[in-house]
Scaffold this motif. Structure first.
Motif, mmCIF file in Angstrom:
data_model
loop_
_atom_site.group_PDB
_atom_site.id
_atom_site.type_symbol
_atom_site.label_atom_id
_atom_site.label_comp_id
_atom_site.label_asym_id
_atom_site.label_seq_id
_atom_site.Cartn_x
_atom_site.Cartn_y
_atom_site.Cartn_z
ATOM 1 N N LEU A 66 0.824 -1.200 0.000
ATOM 2 C CA LEU A 66 0.000 0.000 0.000
ATOM 3 C C LEU A 66 0.865 1.259 0.000
ATOM 4 N N LEU A 121 1.694 -5.865 4.653
ATOM 5 C CA LEU A 121 0.789 -4.855 4.118
ATOM 6 C C LEU A 121 0.790 -3.607 4.997
ATOM 7 N N MET A 122 0.660 -3.816 6.296
ATOM 8 C CA MET A 122 0.644 -2.678 7.211
ATOM 9 C C MET A 122 1.973 -1.942 7.203
ATOM 10 N N LEU A 123 3.043 -2.721 7.111
ATOM 11 C CA LEU A 123 4.355 -2.083 7.109
ATOM 12 C C LEU A 123 4.570 -1.248 5.853
ATOM 13 N N LEU A 125 2.376 0.264 4.229
ATOM 14 C CA LEU A 125 1.610 1.490 4.452
ATOM 15 C C LEU A 125 2.402 2.450 5.325
ATOM 16 N N ALA A 126 2.951 1.913 6.415
ATOM 17 C CA ALA A 126 3.690 2.762 7.347
ATOM 18 C C ALA A 126 4.930 3.354 6.698
ATOM 19 N N VAL A 127 5.658 2.532 5.947
ATOM 20 C CA VAL A 127 6.872 3.040 5.299
ATOM 21 C C VAL A 127 6.519 4.128 4.288
ATOM 22 N N MET A 129 3.963 6.126 4.332
ATOM 23 C CA MET A 129 3.585 7.343 5.032
ATOM 24 C C MET A 129 4.790 8.005 5.675
ATOM 25 N N ALA A 130 5.711 7.190 6.156
ATOM 26 C CA ALA A 130 6.905 7.758 6.776
ATOM 27 C C ALA A 130 7.703 8.558 5.747
ATOM 28 N N PHE A 249 -0.695 8.536 -0.168
ATOM 29 C CA PHE A 249 -1.461 7.299 -0.071
ATOM 30 C C PHE A 249 -2.465 7.234 -1.221
#
Lengths: 325, 292, 397
Positions: A66, A121-123, A125-127, A129-130, A249
Motif C-alpha cells: 500500500l 501490508l501494514m508495514l 503502508l507505514a513506510v 507514510m513515513a 497514499f
C-alpha cells in the motif's frame, strides 16, 4: 491461506505476435492525431510505467503493498533536485532517480521481504507514510507543501526543446516506456521471472526446493524501485513541479486500482488499467468530479464481488492470446 | 518550577489518555476484524466517519439530543455493518488479501463520496451539551470536562467488552469460535452468526468513537482515509485480534503522540511510524497478537 | 449531487448563451479557469465558480464588443500535475487567451509555468506565498499574500498596548511560515517580547499539547495561522476545550474564523480577532449588490467569502484587459493595460500594483460577534487602507 492471485494459466510464456505492436502504434497515432491531448497522454504513459513497477512486485511477486508511491515520489524529487542543483540534462536525471529509488527498494526490501502478508501490508503502508512525512518535514530541500518548483529541463539530446504543446515530453516518455517495457518483458520471461512467479504461487514449495526466495523478492523489489523511479523522474521533468501528491497514499491506492483493473500479473495489464482509469477520470472530472469517487468505489466493489478481478478476463477469449505471455 | 512541570506532565498525560481512549474505541473493531476474521478492512474508519455524520444528522436535522444521538448512531451503524457484512464481506473471508484490499478500499471510496454528496465538503462538529463543556480545575490545571467524559465512557465501554468476553456464556462461545472455528462448529456453535455479530459491533464501536471523538477529529469526507493510517498503526502494534493489545497500544500512542508533540515537535509524525516499524520488526505479530 | 448537476447545467447554459449570434464584430475570447472542484479543498472551487459566473452574467458575458467564454476545469485541489495538464489543455485545445484560478501555491506555480511559456496572462485567485508573482511576468494576483494580512494584524496588536508578550502558533507549511516571519519581525520591531514560536503540522489531530505549550508560555496575546478547514476548526475548538479562549489571552488570527467554518464554533469563537482582505458584512453598496447577486443566482444558502471576492475581482481584471486591448492585445500588452487600474470592488477600493502585479487593497481587522438573530459574524472595526505587499517592500528584487 493464501490462494493464488491468478488462475491456472499463470506460467504461460509470452510469444511475440503482431498484436504486440498495437500499443506503440496507438501511442504514435495519439501523437499525430490528438495534438491537444498530449499532456494527458504523457501522464498516462508515466502511470503505465509506475503500474508496471507495481505489477512486478504485486502481480509477479505476489507482494501486496500500500506504499508503492514512495518509489515514484522519491524518483520525482531526486530528478527534480538533480535538475536544479546538478544539471538540467534530462537523461542523467533519469539515471539518478532510478538509482536512488532502486537503493531505497533494496534497503526497504531487505527488511520488508521477510515479513508475512498482513504485517507486510501494514508495514508498506507505514513506510510509505513515513517517506511522505519525511519529505514534508524536509521542506528546505523538497519545498514541503509548496512543492518543488523551478525545475527547468534542458533540451533532450541537446536538440529537442520541451515545448508547450508537450510534443517532446510525450515522445520522450513514450521512448522511455518502450525501453522499460522491453526490459520488463525480458525479466519476467527469464528464469528469474519464472522463479518469481513460483514464489507468488507457492512460497513454501519454493523454499522447500531451495530457491532463495527472499533474495528473489528483494531483487524484484529493487528492480521495481528503479522502474517506478524512472516514472517519477519523467513526471518531474515533464510537469516541472513536484508536489507531495507524488508520495501520497492516494497515489499508492490509485496505482493499485489501475493494476487490478488492468489485470494483476498480466504483461499488458498496466497499459489497459492505466489508460482506462485515467481516461475515465479525465472525462468524469470534466463532467462531475464528485461522482467520480463514487463510481470508482462501486467498480472496485463489483470487480471483487463478481470474482473477476481483471477487465482483460471480462473482455473474452479473443484477447487472451495477446494479453498472456 | 517543579510543580509547574508536574502540572504540565499531568495535563499532557490527561490529554494523551483521552486521545488514546478514542483511538481505542475506534480501532477495537479493526483489530477484531483483522485478527480473528483475517479480513483487511480499509473501510473501517469509514464506519467511524459514517457514525459521526449520522450523529450529526440526527442532532442537526431531527433535533435529537446529544445523549440520544450517540447511542442511535451506534445502533444504526451496527445495523449498517451487519447489512454490509452479509452483502459484501461474507464473500471475501477466504479471498486473497489483495481482493480484500480492493473491495474495502472501494467501499471506503463509496462512503467518502456519499458523505460528500450528502453533506458537502465542509467540516462538521457535534454540538456538545452545555453540561459537558467547560473546564474543571484539578491540581491547578484546567481539564476539559468533555475529555473527562470521553475517558469515562470509553472505560465503561472497555469494561463492558471485557465483561462480555470473559464472564458471559456468549463470550466464551466467541472465544471458542475465534480460537478454533472448525472445532467450535463441531460442538454446535454458530460461528458465522457470531462472526457477523462481532463485525457489526466492531463497526458500531467505530461509529461510537467517531461520534464521540468528533471534537478531536473533525468530520469531513476524507476522514475515512485520513485516520485509517493511525488505526492501522494502533492495531498493528497492539496485535491483531487482541482487545487488550489494542487498548494498550492506543493509550501508548495517544500519550507518546501528546508528549512527543509537546517536547519534540520537530520529529512530529515520525515518532509514531518509527515505533510501529520497530515493534513490527521485533515482534511481527504485535505486542499481544497471535502467531498464526 | 446538486452542485455537480447545477454546475453542469450552468456550464451548458453559459455555453448556450455564449453561442455567437452572428454579429460581425463579435468574437469569442476564452478564459480558462482552473479551480479545485474535487478533493480536500473543493469548497473553494464552489465559491470561485459561483462568483466568476456571477460576474460574467452581470456583464452579459461581454467585455466591450467581445463575448467572453468561461471554461472551468478541475485540478483536484492539491495536484500540480493536474493543474498543469488543465492549463496546457486550456491554452492548446480551447485556445484560451487568459487563464485564472488556483487556490494553493503548488498548483498555481505549475499552471503559471504554462502561462509563462504560452505568454498568456494568468490571474491567481488565492495562492498566498509572497514571491510567486515574481516567478513570471505574466502572473497577476487577485488574492493577497500572507504578509499583507499578517503585518497589519501584528502592527495593530502591538499598538493596543496589551500585547507586550506574545506567543506565535502557525501551521507548519509555507503560508504559515510566512505569517510566522511576518509576525515575528513586526512584533519585535514594535518592542513586543516573543514568548515562544510553535509550528504545528498540518496533519495534526489532537491539538491539546500545543494548547499546553501556549498556556505554559504565559503570553498576553496569541497570534495564530491555520488554514481554512479541519485545521482551523480543530485549533479553535482546542482553544475552547483547553480553556485558553476564556483565559484572558487575546487571540488573533487570519483565516480561522472564515464564514464557512464560523457556525461550527458557537459562542467559543466570540472575541477572536482576525485580519482579512474581505468581510462579507461590509456595509458598502458594492458589497451588498455582490452578496445579493450571489443569493439571487445560487439560492439563499449561497454566501460570499474571501474566495468569492477573489474570483469576482479576477474576472473584473480579465474583462478589463479584454476591453482595454480590444481583445487583440498580446499577453504583455493586456497586463500593461491594467497596471495601476483602480476600482471599487465588493471588498473595498483596490488597485493593481503596477510593479508587482499584486492588488493593493484594504485590510480589515474584525472581531467575531454574535448578532441579534443568533448568527455569528466577523465584524470589521478597523481598516488599514491601501496595503501593498510588505514582503516585496522589504525584499526588493
Amino acid at each position: 491461506m493464501n490462494t493464488s492471485v491468478l488462475p491456472g494459466d499463470s506460467f504461460n510464456q509470452h510469444h511475440w505476435s503482431i498484436w504486440d505492436a498495437l500499443p506503440w502504434v496507438l501511442g504514435l497515432a495519439v501523437f499525430y492525431l490528438f495534438d491537444g491531448y498530449l499532456a494527458l497522454g504523457t501522464i498516462v504513459i508515466i502511470m503505465i510505467i509506475a503500474c508496471m513497477s507495481l505489477n512486478l512486485v504485486l502481480g509477479y511477486g505476489g507482494v501486496e503493498t500500500l506504499g508503492h508511491a514512495a518509489f515514484f515520489g522519491i524518483g520525482a524529487y531526486v530528478a527534480g533536485l538533480w535538475a536544479i542543483h546538478v544539471t538540467p540534462e534530462p537523461i542523467t536525471g533519469l539515471f539518478a532517480a532510478a538509482a536512488v529509488s532502486a537503493l531505497f527498494g533494496l534497503l526497504s526490501g531487505y527488511f520488508l521481504m521477510r515479513m508475512r502478508s498482513l504485517t507486510l501490508l501494514m508495514l508498506t503502508l507505514a513506510v510509505g507514510m513515513a517517506v511522505y512525512e519525511f519529505a514534508n518535514k524536509w521542506s528546505s530541500v523538497t519545498g514541503g507543501d509548496d512543492g518543488l518548483s523551478g525545475i527547468s529541463v534542458a533540451p533532450l539530446f541537446g536538440v529537442f526543446e520541451f515545448d508547450l504543446v508537450g510534443r517532446t515530453g510525450y515522445l520522450y516518455a513514450l521512448g522511455v516506456l518502450f525501453i522499460v517495457f522491453l526490459l520488463f518483458r525480458a525479466v519476467v520471461c527469464s528464469p528469474f521471472g519464472l522463479a518469481l512467479r513460483g514464489v507468488r504461487e507457492n512460497i513454501w514449495r519454493m523454499k522447500l526446493i531451495g530457491s532463495p526466495v527472499t533474495l528473489r523478492l528483494v531483487t524484484a523489489y529493487t528492480l521495481a524501485g528503479a522502474i517506478a523511479g524512472l516514472g517519477g523522474a519523467l513526471y518531474a521533468q515533464t510537469i516541472q513541479v513536484v508536489g507531495l501528491d507524488s508520495l501520497s497514499f492516494e497515489l499508492s491506492g490509485n496505482l493499485l486500482i489501475m493494476v487490478v483493473l488492468g489485470g494483476v500479473g498480466r504483461l499488458y495489464g498496466p497499459f489497459v488499467g492505466a489508460i482506462i482509469f485515467l481516461l475515465v477520470q479525465d472525462r468524469a472530472a470534466a463532467f462531475s468530479p464528485q461522482h467520480w469517487m463514487f463510481a470508482i468505489g462501486i467498480v472496485l466493489i463489483l470487480s471483487v464481488k463478481l470474482s473477476e478481478n481483471t477487465l482483460i478476463q471480462k473482455a473474452g477469449h479473443g484477447l487472451k492470446k495477446w494479453t498472456m505471455w | 518550577m517543579g510543580f509547574k512541570l508536574f502540572q504540565t506532565i499531568f495535563a499532557l498525560l490527561f490529554n494523551g489518555i483521552a486521545y488514546g481512549m478514542i483511538l481505542f474505541i475506534i480501532s477495537a473493531g479493526l483489530s477484531v476484524t483483522m485478527g480473528t476474521m483475517r479480513v483487511v478492512n480499509l473501510a473501517h474508519c469509514g464506519f467511524a466517519m459514517v457514525g459521526g455524520y449520522i450523529a450529526y444528522a440526527l442532532m442537526d436535522r431531527l433535533g435529537l439530543s446529544f445523549s440520544l444521538a450517540i447511542p442511535a448512531a451506534f445502533v444504526l451503524t451496527c445495523l449498517l455493518g451487519a447489512v454490509l457484512e452479509y452483502l459484501l464481506y461474507r464473500g471475501i473471508y477466504r479471498q486473497t488479501e489483495l481482493k480484500q484490499v480492493i473491495m474495502t478500499l472501494g467501499l471506503a471510496l463509496v462512503m467518502i463520496a456519499s458523505v460528500n454528496l450528502l453533506f458537502g465538503a465542509s467540516v462538521y462538529n457535534l454540538n456538545v451539551p452545555s453540561t459537558l463543556s467547560g473546564n474543571v480545575e484539578v491540581f491547578g490545571v484546567g481539564l476539559s470536562v468533555y475529555r473527562i467524559f470521553l475517558i469515562l465512557v470509553s472505560s465503561i465501554v472497555g469494561l463492558l467488552i471485557w465483561y462480555f468476553v470473559e464472564r458471559t456464556y456468549l463470550g466464551k462461545k466467541l472465544k471458542a469460535a475465534v480460537d478454533n472455528p472448525g472445532m467450535a462448529r463441531c460442538v454446535g456453535i454458530n460461528v458465522d452468526v457470531l462472526f457477523s455479530g462481532m463485525f457489526a459491533v466492531g463497526c458500531g464501536l467505530a461509529a461510537l468513537g467517531g461520534a464521540l471523538g468528533a471534537e478531536l477529529m473533525p468530520l469531513q469526507p476524507f476522514y475515512a482515509l485520513k485516520y485509517l493510517v493511525i488505526a492501522v498503526i494502533v492495531v498493528s502494534i497492539g496485535g491483531l485480534g487482541s482487545i487488550k493489545g489494542t487498548l494498550l497500544a492506543a493509550l501508548a500512542l495517544g500519550v507518546v503522540d501528546t508528549f512527543g508533540t509537546y517536547f519534540f515537535s520537530d520529529i512530529g509524525a515520525f515518532l509514531i511510524y518509527f515505533i510501529m516499524i520497530l515493534v513490527l520488526f521485533i515482534r511481527p505479530q504485535g505486542l499481544f497478537g497471535r502467531r498464526a | 449531487m446538486k452542485t455537480g448537476i447545477k454546475s453542469l447545467v450552468l456550464a451548458l447554459a453559459t455555453t448556450a448563451v455564449l453561442a455567437p449570434v452572428g454579429e460581425a464584430s463579435a468574437d469569442e475570447i476564452t478564459v480558462g479557469i482552473i479551480v479545485p472542484m474535487s478533493g480536500p479543498i473543493a469548497y473553494w472551487g464552489t465559491q470561485f465558480q459561483q462568483a466568476a459566473q456571477l460576474y460574467a452574467d452581470q456583464h452579459g458575458n461581454k467585455a466591450g464588443e467581445h463575448t467572453v467564454k468561461l471554461v472551468f476545469r478541475d485540478d483536484g485541489g492539491l495536484n500540480p500535475a493536474r493543474s498543469r495538464q488543465m492549463a496546457q489543455e486550456l491554452v492548446v485545445r480551447e485556445k484560451a487567451s487568459y487563464l485564472a484560478g488556483l487556490a494553493v501555491t503548488p498548483t498555481a506555480l505549475a499552471a503559471a509555468e504554462v502561462a509563462d511559456k504560452a505568454k498568456v496572462p494568468i490571474v491567481i485567485f488565492n495562492a498566498g506565498t509572497a514571491d510567486i508573482t515574481r516567478r513570471s511576468p505574466y502572473m497577476l494576483r487577485a488574492g493577497f499574500s500572507q504578509w499583507s494580512v499578517s503585518v497589519p494584524l501584528a502592527e495593530w496588536a502591538a499598538k493596543q498596548g496589551d500585547c507586550k508578550r506574545a506567543t506565535l502558533a502557525v501551521a507548519d507549511y509555507a503560508p504559515g511560515l510566512d505569517s510566522l516571519e511576518a509576525y515575528r519581525k513586526t512584533l519585535t520591531q514594535a518592542g513586543t517580547e516573543i514568548a515562544t514560536e510553535i509550528r504545528i503540522p498540518l496533519a495534526t489531530t489532537d491539538y491539546s499539547s500545543y494548547m499546553q505549550r501556549i498556556k505554559d508560555s504565559a503570553p498576553q496575546c496569541l497570534l495564530m495561522f491555520q488554514p481554512v478547514g479541519p485545521q482551523a476548526v480543530g485549533f479553535v475548538k482546542a482553544l475552547e476545550s483547553s480553556g485558553l479562549s476564556s483565559s484572558g489571552i487575546k487571540v488573533l488570527g487570519i483565516a480561522e474564523t472564515q464564514e464557512v467554518d464560523l457556525p461550527v464554533f458557537g459562542d467559543s469563537a466570540i472575541g477572536i480577532i482576525t485580519s482579512s482582505i474581505y468581510s462579507p458584512n461590509n456595509d458598502t453598496p458594492e458589497n451588498q449588490k455582490f452578496v445579493a447577486g450571489l443569493k439571487e443566482k445560487f439560492g439563499p444558502k449561497a454566501y460570499s467569502d474571501m474566495a468569492s471576492v477573489e474570483a469576482y475581482d479576477a474576472m473584473h481584471m480579465i474583462f478589463e484587459m479584454i476591453k482595454r486591448t480590444d481583445g487583440k492585445g498580446s499577453g504583455a500588452e493586456s497586463i500593461d493595460s491594467i497596471r495601476g487600474m483602480k476600482w471599487v470592488s465588493p471588498r473595498g477600493p483596490v488597485s493593481v500594483d503596477p510593479d508587482t502585479r499584486d492588488l493593493i487593497q484594504n485590510v480589515y481587522i474584525r472581531r467575531v460577534e454574535k448578532m441579534a438573530d443568533g448568527s455569528y459574524v466577523n465584524q470589521t472595526f478597523f481598516t488599514v487602507p491601501d496595503v501593498k505587499d510588505p514582503w516585496k517592500e522589504q525584499n526588493p528584487e
